[in-house]
Design a protein around this motif. Structure first.
Motif, PDB file in Angstrom:
ATOM      1  N   SER A 272       1.107  -0.688  -0.301  1.00  0.00           N
ATOM      2  CA  SER A 272       0.386   0.308  -0.626  1.00  0.00           C
ATOM      3  C   SER A 272       0.487   1.489  -0.051  1.00  0.00           C
ATOM      4  CB  SER A 272      -0.870   0.111   1.122  1.00  0.00           C
ATOM      5  OG  SER A 272      -1.925  -0.776   1.370  1.00  0.00           O
ATOM      6  N   GLY A 276       0.320   3.682  -3.156  1.00  0.00           N
ATOM      7  CA  GLY A 276      -0.704   5.444  -2.837  1.00  0.00           C
ATOM      8  C   GLY A 276       0.376   6.176  -1.228  1.00  0.00           C
ATOM      9  N   THR A 277      -0.352   7.248  -1.411  1.00  0.00           N
ATOM     10  CA  THR A 277      -0.237   8.009   0.487  1.00  0.00           C
ATOM     11  C   THR A 277      -0.319   7.481   1.227  1.00  0.00           C
ATOM     12  OG1 THR A 277      -0.721   9.240  -1.588  1.00  0.00           O
ATOM     13  CG2 THR A 277      -0.800  10.141   1.005  1.00  0.00           C
ATOM     14  N   VAL A 288     -11.328   2.760   5.043  1.00  0.00           N
ATOM     15  CA  VAL A 288      -9.605   2.555   4.429  1.00  0.00           C
ATOM     16  C   VAL A 288      -8.647   1.509   5.965  1.00  0.00           C
ATOM     17  CG1 VAL A 288      -9.615   5.007   3.867  1.00  0.00           C
ATOM     18  CG2 VAL A 288      -8.975   4.734   5.772  1.00  0.00           C
ATOM     19  N   GLU A 343      -4.515   5.113   1.292  1.00  0.00           N
ATOM     20  CA  GLU A 343      -5.684   5.030  -0.147  1.00  0.00           C
ATOM     21  C   GLU A 343      -5.779   4.281  -0.810  1.00  0.00           C
ATOM     22  OE1 GLU A 343      -4.152   8.594  -1.971  1.00  0.00           O
ATOM     23  OE2 GLU A 343      -4.711   9.643   0.210  1.00  0.00           O
ATOM     24  N   VAL A 344      -4.592   3.420  -0.737  1.00  0.00           N
ATOM     25  CA  VAL A 344      -4.527   2.428  -2.101  1.00  0.00           C
ATOM     26  C   VAL A 344      -4.506   0.847  -1.286  1.00  0.00           C
ATOM     27  CG1 VAL A 344      -3.735   1.224  -3.600  1.00  0.00           C
ATOM     28  CG2 VAL A 344      -3.846   3.995  -3.805  1.00  0.00           C
ATOM     29  N   TYR A 345      -5.198  -0.554  -1.128  1.00  0.00           N
ATOM     30  CA  TYR A 345      -5.352  -1.472  -0.639  1.00  0.00           C
ATOM     31  C   TYR A 345      -5.237  -2.875  -1.519  1.00  0.00           C
ATOM     32  CZ  TYR A 345      -6.225  -5.040   2.864  1.00  0.00           C
ATOM     33  OH  TYR A 345      -6.628  -6.483   3.648  1.00  0.00           O
ATOM     34  N   GLN A 348      -6.313  -1.444  -5.039  1.00  0.00           N
ATOM     35  CA  GLN A 348      -7.657  -0.820  -5.453  1.00  0.00           C
ATOM     36  C   GLN A 348      -7.447   0.234  -4.744  1.00  0.00           C
ATOM     37  OE1 GLN A 348      -9.410  -2.385  -7.653  1.00  0.00           O
ATOM     38  NE2 GLN A 348      -8.019  -3.860  -7.319  1.00  0.00           N
ATOM     39  N   ARG A 349      -7.730   1.190  -5.216  1.00  0.00           N
ATOM     40  CA  ARG A 349      -7.947   2.687  -4.492  1.00  0.00           C
ATOM     41  C   ARG A 349      -9.079   2.653  -4.343  1.00  0.00           C
ATOM     42  NH1 ARG A 349      -5.793   7.113  -3.835  1.00  0.00           N
ATOM     43  NH2 ARG A 349      -4.088   6.215  -5.121  1.00  0.00           N
ATOM     44  N   TYR A 351      -9.418   4.656  -1.279  1.00  0.00           N
ATOM     45  CA  TYR A 351      -9.949   6.355  -1.022  1.00  0.00           C
ATOM     46  C   TYR A 351      -9.915   7.443  -1.324  1.00  0.00           C
ATOM     47  CZ  TYR A 351      -9.267  10.430   1.338  1.00  0.00           C
ATOM     48  OH  TYR A 351     -10.027  12.512   1.681  1.00  0.00           O
ATOM     49  N   THR A 352     -10.414   7.997  -2.055  1.00  0.00           N
ATOM     50  CA  THR A 352     -10.468   9.319  -3.065  1.00  0.00           C
ATOM     51  C   THR A 352     -11.825  10.111  -2.503  1.00  0.00           C
ATOM     52  OG1 THR A 352     -12.246   9.300  -4.285  1.00  0.00           O
ATOM     53  CG2 THR A 352      -9.951   8.560  -5.326  1.00  0.00           C
TER      54      THR A 352
END
Length: 477
Positions: A272, A276-277, A288, A343-345, A348-349, A351-352
């Motif tokens: 993750s 992503g962040t 999340v 944000e990514v797991y 897959q994103r 969180y936005t």
């Protein structure tokens, strides 16, 4: 006879200076590493030096140091992580371990925690008499854990034997390993030894100690991808259950409906982090993954945020087991270090900003007034299973309810609600699970304080009272 391997189990205190490299016929060596919550055997690693095959065991509930399965697993995991990566892992469960030898829940929790942390399936060691006296231990066999069986056919000292594999072992039928003597004598060692037979050859031993990094999907787990809001709904429905003890990564990825990809939470975290962040605040958005590093436990920990600084976790803030709601800032077992939320797991994103807004509006999440919408059904004044489920979710968020969200208004739900009503200063009687007139009066007072109930405080769970409760659970106040 099938292939066999001969081995010994030794203790650094009683077999000090064990020279196994010079003793013929020793195919494997297993040694005691830990006991209870804090005992570590000095010099245990030296007992394995030069051995062809190795193993380490934990003596459960050591006198004066007995603890919970989680506490004792943590003690063992810290030491076993220092053993060879293919060492056999063993739980020693016998008479001196305590009186409650039928506590299969304790055994299974320890086994699952160790397997999740070290990636190898532990072996269960005990005596025939213990198995016969405690049929509940059948569950250990049903969970797929191999048996190291202690039964001594002769009391006199013996040397290496090639006994046929027993076929009458309670529940298991056949053991993986048989300890056939506690008074063994072998050339090159002038004191008694525990002697053992492993039924299989080198490749079978390798299979027994192989990594279980498969993390396959269990029966009942869905692989239909879910939105973050749906993941939270599923996780809330699991509150109070224990089937994911020691399997936090599996729990969270199953909530999302993702297939197995990472054996541990730390591996998922690293992926993750690359993709992503990572955010370090302790009030992540709904839906999340939230990560921790645990001292002495390489697997780490992951939970699923439900907003408001809380998450659904497979272990409690103090390390207690069971799926429950935790406060993220207070999660402290095993000297944990908070790693943040992702944000990514699993690639897959999750969180936005837009997705977070949608999740907050649709998952049992927050209404425009900042209240939680646990109930989305029809306001009909009927105190049925869907209303009770909503109540259980609301009480779980307040850390009042820790059992399954099953829609059953039983003793545990009643006690949880009484405790919450006492917090609201509307109930002053015993929190005993007997939800009678005084309890319903307290409900009516609480609903009246929220301008949801305007009738007489009579303690009757009628249509007006239940309608008020449904409005409260729906956030309509």
């Amino acid at each position: 006879m099938t292939s066999i391997l001969h081995g010994v189990d030794v203790h650094a205190r009683y077999q000090a200076g064990w020279p196994q490299k010079t003793i013929p016929g020793v195919d494997f060596v297993i040694t005691k590493a830990t006991g209870g919550t804090s005992l570590v055997i000095d010099g245990w690693k030296s007992m394995l030096a030069g051995a062809k095959r190795t193993g380490v065991y934990h003596y459960a509930r050591e006198r004066g140091r007995a603890g919970t399965a989680a506490q004792e697993a943590a003690n063992f995991i810290r030491q076993a992580a220092l053993a060879p990566s293919d060492a056999l892992l063993v739980l020693d469960w016998e008479e001196a371990s305590g009186n409650n030898l039928g506590n299969a829940d304790w055994v299974l929790e320890w086994m699952r925690l160790v397997e999740a942390a070290l990636g190898r399936r532990p072996v269960f060691y005990t005596y025939r008499a213990t198995l016969l006296a405690h049929p509940s231990l059948r569950r250990v066999q049903q969970a797929g854990y191999p048996l190291w069986y202690a039964r001594y056919p002769y009391s006199a000292p013996v040397g290496w034997k090639s006994y046929e594999q027993p076929t009458d072992v309670p529940y298991w039928g056949r053991p993986a390993i048989w300890q056939y003597s506690s008074a063994g004598g072998v050339p090159g060692w002038d004191a008694a030894l525990d002697l053992n037979i492993f039924y299989g050859g080198p490749s079978d031993w390798a299979a027994l100690t192989a990594s279980t990094n498969r993390d396959t999907t269990s029966e009942g787990e869905s692989l239909v991808a879910r939105t973050p809001a749906q993941a939270v709904d599923w996780a809330q429905s699991m509150i109070g259950k224990r089937q994911y003890a020691g399997m936090c990564e599996r729990f969270v990825r199953t909530a999302y409906g993702y297939p197995a990809a990472y054996r541990t939470a730390m591996l998922a975290y690293e992926a993750s982090k690359k993709a992503g962040t990572i955010h370090m605040d302790t009030t992540p958005p709904v839906g999340v993954p939230v990560f921790w590093r645990l001292q002495g436990v390489p697997a780490g920990h992951v939970a699923l945020s439900i907003g408001g600084g809380r998450a659904i976790s497979t272990s409690g803030e103090d390390g207690s087991s069971g799926i429950q709601v935790i406060r993220i800032a207070n999660y402290q077992p095993r000297h944990s270090t908070y790693l943040g939320w992702a944000e990514v797991y699993h690639g897959q994103r999750v969180y936005t900003a837009a997705a977070a807004a949608a999740t907050a509006a649709t998952a049992a999440a927050t209404t425009k007034t900042g209240r939680h919408r646990w109930y989305t059904g029809r306001i009909d004044g009927h105190f049925g299973p869907e209303t009770v489920k909503a109540l259980q979710r609301a009480l779980a968020r307040e850390k009042r309810y820790t059992r399954a969200v099953d829609g059953s208004f039983g003793t545990e739900t009643s006690k949880s609600w009484q405790g919450w009503l006492r917090d609201q200063k509307t109930y002053t009687h015993a929190v005993d699970g007997s939800f009678g007139v005084e309890s319903w009066k307290a409900v009516q007072r609480s609903m009246k304080a929220r301008n949801l109930y305007s009738r007489m405080i009579d303690g009757q769970a009628g249509t007006y009272t239940i309608t008020a409760v449904q409005h409260w659970l729906a956030g309509n106040y």
